[in-house]
Design a protein around this motif. Structure first.
Motif, PDB file in Angstrom:
ATOM      1  N   ARG A 118       3.022   5.906  -5.786  1.00  0.00           N
ATOM      2  CA  ARG A 118       2.712   6.034  -7.214  1.00  0.00           C
ATOM      3  C   ARG A 118       1.587   7.057  -7.441  1.00  0.00           C
ATOM      4  O   ARG A 118       1.639   7.849  -8.372  1.00  0.00           O
ATOM      5  CB  ARG A 118       2.318   4.678  -7.805  1.00  0.00           C
ATOM      6  N   ILE A 119       0.578   7.019  -6.587  1.00  0.00           N
ATOM      7  CA  ILE A 119      -0.534   7.971  -6.740  1.00  0.00           C
ATOM      8  C   ILE A 119      -0.061   9.390  -6.459  1.00  0.00           C
ATOM      9  O   ILE A 119      -0.448  10.335  -7.148  1.00  0.00           O
ATOM     10  CB  ILE A 119      -1.706   7.574  -5.825  1.00  0.00           C
ATOM     11  N   TRP A 164       3.677   1.536  -1.541  1.00  0.00           N
ATOM     12  CA  TRP A 164       4.128   1.669  -2.923  1.00  0.00           C
ATOM     13  C   TRP A 164       3.032   2.292  -3.786  1.00  0.00           C
ATOM     14  O   TRP A 164       3.291   3.195  -4.575  1.00  0.00           O
ATOM     15  CB  TRP A 164       4.529   0.295  -3.454  1.00  0.00           C
ATOM     16  N   VAL A 165       1.794   1.802  -3.615  1.00  0.00           N
ATOM     17  CA  VAL A 165       0.668   2.348  -4.379  1.00  0.00           C
ATOM     18  C   VAL A 165       0.463   3.820  -4.030  1.00  0.00           C
ATOM     19  O   VAL A 165       0.235   4.662  -4.907  1.00  0.00           O
ATOM     20  CB  VAL A 165      -0.614   1.535  -4.109  1.00  0.00           C
ATOM     21  N   GLU A 166       0.555   4.148  -2.752  1.00  0.00           N
ATOM     22  CA  GLU A 166       0.394   5.545  -2.334  1.00  0.00           C
ATOM     23  C   GLU A 166       1.461   6.433  -2.960  1.00  0.00           C
ATOM     24  O   GLU A 166       1.174   7.550  -3.420  1.00  0.00           O
ATOM     25  CB  GLU A 166       0.458   5.644  -0.813  1.00  0.00           C
ATOM     26  N   LEU A 180       0.823  -1.211   0.000  1.00  0.00           N
ATOM     27  CA  LEU A 180       0.000   0.000   0.000  1.00  0.00           C
ATOM     28  C   LEU A 180       0.858   1.263   0.000  1.00  0.00           C
ATOM     29  O   LEU A 180       0.474   2.272  -0.593  1.00  0.00           O
ATOM     30  CB  LEU A 180      -0.953   0.003   1.190  1.00  0.00           C
TER      31      LEU A 180
END
Length: 102
Positions: free
Chosen positions: A50-51, A46-48, A44
């Motif tokens: 990227r966003i 990593w996703v944060e 999560l």
């Protein structure tokens, strides 16, 4: 008979809301700690990251597309329910034209 049913449903609704508020008050700190722990998971984070690296309009689209897809499908289902509730709630003399007749 109908008055008893309405009274029973109203009572159940009030109790459900009261229990929800009680759970929220009791679980606020526990739920905040749980969600903070979930937010620290490596995937999560990593996703944060990227966003956050996206431009604002792309980040908005990333969240808007799934919401719009869900709204599009659920609005068609809710329309029939809303019309049925309007027919039940309004007397026929003051009912708007868009509400279906009984």
């Amino acid at each position: 008979m109908l008055a008893r049913l309405i009274h029973a449903l109203r009572t159940l609704g009030i109790w459900a809301i009261a229990l929800l508020l009680l759970f929220e008050e009791w679980g606020w700190e526990h739920l905040a700690a749980l969600l903070a722990w979930i937010g620290r998971l490596p995937g999560l984070r990593w996703v944060e990251g990227r966003i956050r690296s996206l431009p604002p309009y792309r980040a908005l689209m990333l969240f808007a597309v799934p919401v719009l897809a869900c709204c599009r499908s659920s609005c068609w289902r809710c329309t029939g329910w809303a019309r049925a509730m309007c027919c039940w709630a309004w007397p026929s003399s003051s009912r708007p034209r868009w509400v279906a007749r009984r």
